[in-house]
Write a protein that holds these residues in place. Sequence first.
Motif, mmCIF file in Angstrom:
data_model
loop_
_atom_site.group_PDB
_atom_site.id
_atom_site.type_symbol
_atom_site.label_atom_id
_atom_site.label_comp_id
_atom_site.label_asym_id
_atom_site.label_seq_id
_atom_site.Cartn_x
_atom_site.Cartn_y
_atom_site.Cartn_z
ATOM 1 N N GLY A 22 39.759 24.740 74.719
ATOM 2 C CA GLY A 22 40.596 23.935 75.421
ATOM 3 C C GLY A 22 41.926 24.432 75.797
ATOM 4 N N SER A 23 42.605 23.516 76.599
ATOM 5 C CA SER A 23 43.704 24.173 76.720
ATOM 6 C C SER A 23 44.990 24.493 75.853
ATOM 7 C CB SER A 23 44.619 23.213 77.880
ATOM 8 O OG SER A 23 44.737 21.945 77.240
ATOM 9 N N ASP A 24 44.526 23.950 74.665
ATOM 10 C CA ASP A 24 45.483 23.947 73.460
ATOM 11 C C ASP A 24 45.048 25.130 72.353
ATOM 12 O OD1 ASP A 24 43.148 22.816 72.438
ATOM 13 O OD2 ASP A 24 44.079 21.188 71.270
ATOM 14 N N GLY A 25 43.758 25.846 72.878
ATOM 15 C CA GLY A 25 43.353 26.991 72.284
ATOM 16 C C GLY A 25 42.260 26.782 71.234
ATOM 17 N N ASN A 26 42.076 25.347 70.926
ATOM 18 C CA ASN A 26 40.973 25.037 70.009
ATOM 19 C C ASN A 26 39.582 25.113 70.536
ATOM 20 O OD1 ASN A 26 42.694 24.399 67.997
ATOM 21 N ND2 ASN A 26 43.010 22.403 68.803
ATOM 22 N N THR A 27 38.599 25.593 69.956
ATOM 23 C CA THR A 27 37.316 25.696 70.390
ATOM 24 C C THR A 27 36.607 24.245 70.874
ATOM 25 O OG1 THR A 27 37.213 27.479 69.035
ATOM 26 C CG2 THR A 27 35.103 26.897 69.774
ATOM 27 N N LEU A 28 36.037 24.200 72.194
ATOM 28 C CA LEU A 28 35.350 23.072 72.403
ATOM 29 C C LEU A 28 33.984 23.277 72.066
ATOM 30 C CD1 LEU A 28 37.298 22.218 75.624
ATOM 31 C CD2 LEU A 28 37.531 21.220 73.668
ATOM 32 N N PHE A 29 33.455 24.538 72.447
ATOM 33 C CA PHE A 29 31.869 24.659 72.437
ATOM 34 C C PHE A 29 31.660 25.798 71.383
ATOM 35 C CE2 PHE A 29 28.146 27.018 73.635
ATOM 36 C CZ PHE A 29 27.238 26.051 73.886
ATOM 37 N N PHE A 30 30.490 25.556 70.683
ATOM 38 C CA PHE A 30 30.131 26.540 69.484
ATOM 39 C C PHE A 30 31.174 26.809 68.719
ATOM 40 C CE2 PHE A 30 27.621 29.729 67.696
ATOM 41 C CZ PHE A 30 26.361 29.018 67.471
ATOM 42 N N ASN A 31 31.762 25.845 67.839
ATOM 43 C CA ASN A 31 32.578 26.418 66.643
ATOM 44 C C ASN A 31 31.999 26.489 65.393
ATOM 45 O OD1 ASN A 31 31.888 23.625 66.194
ATOM 46 N ND2 ASN A 31 33.885 22.859 65.709
ATOM 47 N N ALA A 32 30.732 26.662 65.298
ATOM 48 C CA ALA A 32 30.054 27.146 63.901
ATOM 49 C C ALA A 32 30.245 28.519 63.531
ATOM 50 C CB ALA A 32 28.559 26.710 63.743
ATOM 51 N N ILE A 33 30.502 28.687 62.348
ATOM 52 C CA ILE A 33 30.754 30.102 61.909
ATOM 53 C C ILE A 33 29.322 30.218 60.973
ATOM 54 C CG2 ILE A 33 32.036 31.782 60.680
ATOM 55 C CD1 ILE A 33 34.355 30.498 61.267
ATOM 56 N N PHE A 34 28.576 31.381 61.273
ATOM 57 C CA PHE A 34 27.206 31.550 60.585
ATOM 58 C C PHE A 34 27.118 32.864 60.044
ATOM 59 C CE2 PHE A 34 27.004 31.847 64.894
ATOM 60 C CZ PHE A 34 25.767 32.767 65.344
ATOM 61 N N ASN A 35 25.912 33.230 59.551
ATOM 62 C CA ASN A 35 25.638 34.626 59.162
ATOM 63 C C ASN A 35 24.214 35.078 59.706
ATOM 64 O OD1 ASN A 35 23.603 33.675 57.585
ATOM 65 N ND2 ASN A 35 25.144 33.007 55.879
ATOM 66 N N LEU A 36 23.860 36.385 59.476
ATOM 67 C CA LEU A 36 22.499 36.635 59.943
ATOM 68 C C LEU A 36 21.407 35.919 59.370
ATOM 69 C CD1 LEU A 36 23.264 40.400 59.903
ATOM 70 C CD2 LEU A 36 23.088 39.127 61.936
ATOM 71 N N ALA A 37 21.564 35.529 58.216
ATOM 72 C CA ALA A 37 20.407 34.714 57.648
ATOM 73 C C ALA A 37 20.387 33.348 58.542
ATOM 74 C CB ALA A 37 20.545 34.449 56.191
ATOM 75 N N ASP A 38 21.213 32.601 58.803
ATOM 76 C CA ASP A 38 21.374 31.511 59.510
ATOM 77 C C ASP A 38 20.660 31.603 60.852
ATOM 78 O OD1 ASP A 38 22.576 30.220 57.485
ATOM 79 O OD2 ASP A 38 24.664 30.688 58.441
ATOM 80 N N ALA A 39 20.982 32.992 61.461
ATOM 81 C CA ALA A 39 20.555 33.358 62.917
ATOM 82 C C ALA A 39 19.114 33.609 62.699
ATOM 83 C CB ALA A 39 21.377 34.595 63.336
ATOM 84 N N ALA A 40 18.380 34.130 61.648
ATOM 85 C CA ALA A 40 17.068 34.366 61.491
ATOM 86 C C ALA A 40 16.377 33.229 61.511
ATOM 87 C CB ALA A 40 16.986 35.159 60.222
ATOM 88 N N ILE A 41 16.922 32.312 60.639
ATOM 89 C CA ILE A 41 16.356 30.715 60.796
ATOM 90 C C ILE A 41 16.083 30.269 62.036
ATOM 91 C CG2 ILE A 41 16.575 28.682 59.695
ATOM 92 C CD1 ILE A 41 17.576 29.826 57.137
#
Length: 191
Positions: free
Chosen positions: A153-172
């Motif tokens: 967003g204009s304030d620098g905050n994430t508007l889309f895809f703000n999840a932080i994950f790992n390779l295990a989560d990606a594999a699932i």
Amino acid sequence: MSLKKAYLIVILVLLADQISKIYVKTHFMHDGFTEVFSWFRIQFIENEGMAWGTKIPAWLGGKITLTLFRIGAVGLIGWWLWDSVKKKQSPYLITSIALILAGAFGNIIDSVFYGVIFEHSMGQVAEFSTANHYGKLFEGKVVDMLYFPIVKGSDGNTLFFNAIFNLADAAISVGVGILIVFNKKAFPKAE
């Protein structure tokens, strides 16, 4: 697909997941990050619960209940993989199950062991330590580090895809995605 090939997928994903987690845990302070691109960061956080930090309430057993549930789920997924190979199911299905199993097992390793083999990461880079460990067996935190702040967003905050994950989560997620996108090939109808 053979059971050896399925296990190879599990082992490779598990190794990549654990190597990346141990590297981040021993090279970053909690909430520290490196910007790779404007839309991708390696940002170290620890997750005490399930997806998006959701926790099981203490009156339901909290973290231990979650870890025991994960171990039971991995047992069932492992049996599903073995049974699917035995029944010569679709390679799409077997690959999906192998990815889901590897991801679930990768996060279990964190939950079961990280609390007793690492120091805490708050304000310092963690080291392997059995004397100054941050938690108890079955009460470790899951290491997350992949962050894609694609739209801000204009304030620098994430508007889309703000999840932080790992390779295990990606594999699932990839395993489940294969089951959804290639559903007819993963679960062909008998003729």
